[in-house]
Motif scaffolding. Structure first.
Motif, mmCIF file in Angstrom:
data_model
loop_
_atom_site.group_PDB
_atom_site.id
_atom_site.type_symbol
_atom_site.label_atom_id
_atom_site.label_comp_id
_atom_site.label_asym_id
_atom_site.label_seq_id
_atom_site.Cartn_x
_atom_site.Cartn_y
_atom_site.Cartn_z
ATOM 1 N N LEU B 151 0.831 -1.210 0.000
ATOM 2 C CA LEU B 151 0.000 0.000 0.000
ATOM 3 C C LEU B 151 0.864 1.258 0.000
ATOM 4 O O LEU B 151 0.637 2.180 -0.795
ATOM 5 C CB LEU B 151 -0.930 -0.014 1.226
ATOM 6 N N LEU B 155 1.422 4.400 -2.637
ATOM 7 C CA LEU B 155 1.140 5.786 -2.229
ATOM 8 C C LEU B 155 2.246 6.746 -2.669
ATOM 9 O O LEU B 155 1.968 7.860 -3.095
ATOM 10 C CB LEU B 155 1.042 5.846 -0.706
ATOM 11 N N ALA B 221 -5.358 5.238 -3.593
ATOM 12 C CA ALA B 221 -3.945 5.534 -3.386
ATOM 13 C C ALA B 221 -3.129 5.427 -4.668
ATOM 14 O O ALA B 221 -2.190 6.193 -4.878
ATOM 15 C CB ALA B 221 -3.365 4.569 -2.344
ATOM 16 N N ALA B 222 -3.486 4.481 -5.529
ATOM 17 C CA ALA B 222 -2.622 4.188 -6.678
ATOM 18 C C ALA B 222 -3.101 4.814 -7.983
ATOM 19 O O ALA B 222 -2.398 4.727 -8.984
ATOM 20 C CB ALA B 222 -2.520 2.674 -6.853
#
Lengths: 223, 225
Positions: B151, B155, B221-222
């Motif tokens: 994760l 980010l 986030a991506a």
């Protein structure tokens, strides 16, 4: 020139009064003596830091839901204040530790997890500084703020989960608080005045962020 | 293609790329070996002290190696717009997170077991039959570390100063994993099965929390836009 508004004066006055009462009016702790008075700064700083990081989490989630940059301004403002308060918690704790334990720092679970919390939110601010696009910055910071908040309960419960030098909870615990009622009243007054200062600084910092956003928008090339 | 199948296909892609290039694992092993030797040197020649420090040494080396592996895998995806292609093709983009978690977990588990063998040789660790419990523990702790790493690496993928930002953002978040991993492996080495099980449960809870957050927030986030 910026002037301090009535809420600012009120917050400053409340803080000054509670500090003076804590230093001169309330009796010293029977066991620890005068050094215990640092509790009136240390404990409110720690609690308000938790609150500040919770506000960062909530504002970040609201940004993700509504895509409104006003929430992101609240998130960053609260994270900055939370970081300062965490630093104040560590500094006052170290001063108290030197007087009570005989050393500035100990690898106690509460101290260590608090230091980690400080580094995590420093990382949050560093992440924000590394992203140029305003909306992308807000989006990624909201996700990071959500993950970062996982550490807050770890800090709070560390004194219960692991044995260490730091004392267990004396106020927020099952049963009556294990603290004299007069000292507790002063502690709660300190928490209230710190909260007023937090809210006032948050408001001012959010206004500043809005001004910065407007300036960034004005400097962007048209089209 | 459903979520699990897509995730496995993406993890397979990561593993195949690495098997052919052998860059991520080579740099991670080199980094881990340097960390192990340097910290071992700094700790002094006392064998009892080194044995006591071994779990922490292995984990410090592993954390730095995880940064190297995760960064390398993410850079491969981001090169030549491959990431944007995957983003457009996949109906459920959480597969990209899950796939990265699976491949990272496999890399980190293999790396951790390699590090334990190196530590056994260099630090003269007495590995009894009980130490076989390090194998499932390595798998679990690698999975836990992978859920957070996948994760955070997504980010910071497009952020400036990424080489500095990635460790600053990731390592503090991995502290609970580090702590549980060190305590669990120390307990295994000291044949304290009860303690090992408690810390393994802590790792499992962390993995569940991080993977839940990862699945919920990865797309946000991506997102490349």
């Amino acid at each position: 020139m910026s002037r301090i508004s009535p809420p600012g004066w009120l917050a400053g006055l409340a803080l000054t009064v509670t500090i003076l009462v804590g230093l001169f009016a309330v009796p010293a702790d029977a066991a620890q003596g005068d050094v215990q008075r640092i509790m009136y700064v240390h404990v409110p700083s720690a609690w308000l830091a938790y609150l500040a990081f919770f506000v960062t989490l909530a504002a970040g989630l609201l940004f993700l839901r509504r895509q409104d940059l006003r929430f992101d301004r609240v998130a960053v403002a609260s994270a900055e204040i939370g970081l300062v308060l965490t630093g104040l918690t560590i500094a006052t704790g170290a001063i108290w530790g030197k007087a009570t334990w005989g050393k500035w720092w100990d690898w106690d679970p509460r101290l260590t997890t608090t230091a980690i919390l400080f580094v995590i939110y420093a990382g949050y601010l560093l992440l924000r500084q590394s992203i140029v696009d305003r909306r992308r910055r807000a989006r990624l910071a909201a996700v990071f703020g959500t993950v970062a908040f996982l550490n807050v309960p770890i800090v709070h419960f560390s004194v219960l989960w692991w044995r260490g030098l730091h004392q267990p909870p004396t106020v927020i615990r099952p049963g009556d608080p294990t603290i004299d009622h007069l000292l507790l009243a002063e502690l709660l007054a300190s928490v209230a005045s710190f909260t007023l200062v937090y809210l006032w600084v948050l408001r001012r910092r959010v206004d500043l962020e809005a001004t910065r956003d407007a300036a960034e928008l004005a400097l962007e090339p048209a089209g | 293609m459903n979520l699990a199948a897509a995730a496995i296909a993406l993890a397979r892609k990561d593993l195949l790329v690495e098997l052919r290039a052998r860059q991520a694992i080579a740099s991670a092993v080199a980094l881990a070996a340097v960390a192990l030797v340097l910290v071992g040197l700094a700790g002094g020649p006392d064998p009892d002290r080194l044995r006591a420090l071994a779990p922490a040494l292995v984990w410090i080396a592993l954390l730095y190696a995880s940064i190297a592996v995760a960064d390398r895998l993410e850079r491969i995806d981001r090169a030549d717009d491959a990431f944007s292609g995957l983003w457009l093709v996949l109906p459920d983009r959480r597969a990209m997170y899950l796939g990265r978690v699976i491949s990272l977990a496999i890399f980190l588990a293999v790396l951790q077991l390699t590090l334990w063998m190196a530590a056994a040789l260099l630090l003269d660790l007495p590995l009894a039959i009980d130490a076989l419990a390090l194998v499932p523990l390595a798998a679990l702790s690698a999975l836990t570390a992978a859920t957070a790493t996948a994760l955070v690496v997504a980010l910071v993928a497009d952020a400036g100063h990424r080489p500095l930002l990635l460790p600053v953002a990731l390592l503090p978040l991995l502290v609970p994993t580090f702590l549980a991993g060190v305590q669990a492996s120390s307990a295994v080495l000291d044949s304290r099965a009860g303690d090992a099980a408690t810390w393994a449960a802590a790792l499992l809870i962390e993995a569940a929390l991080f993977s839940g957050l990862g699945l919920l927030t990865y797309e946000t986030a991506a997102s490349p836009d």
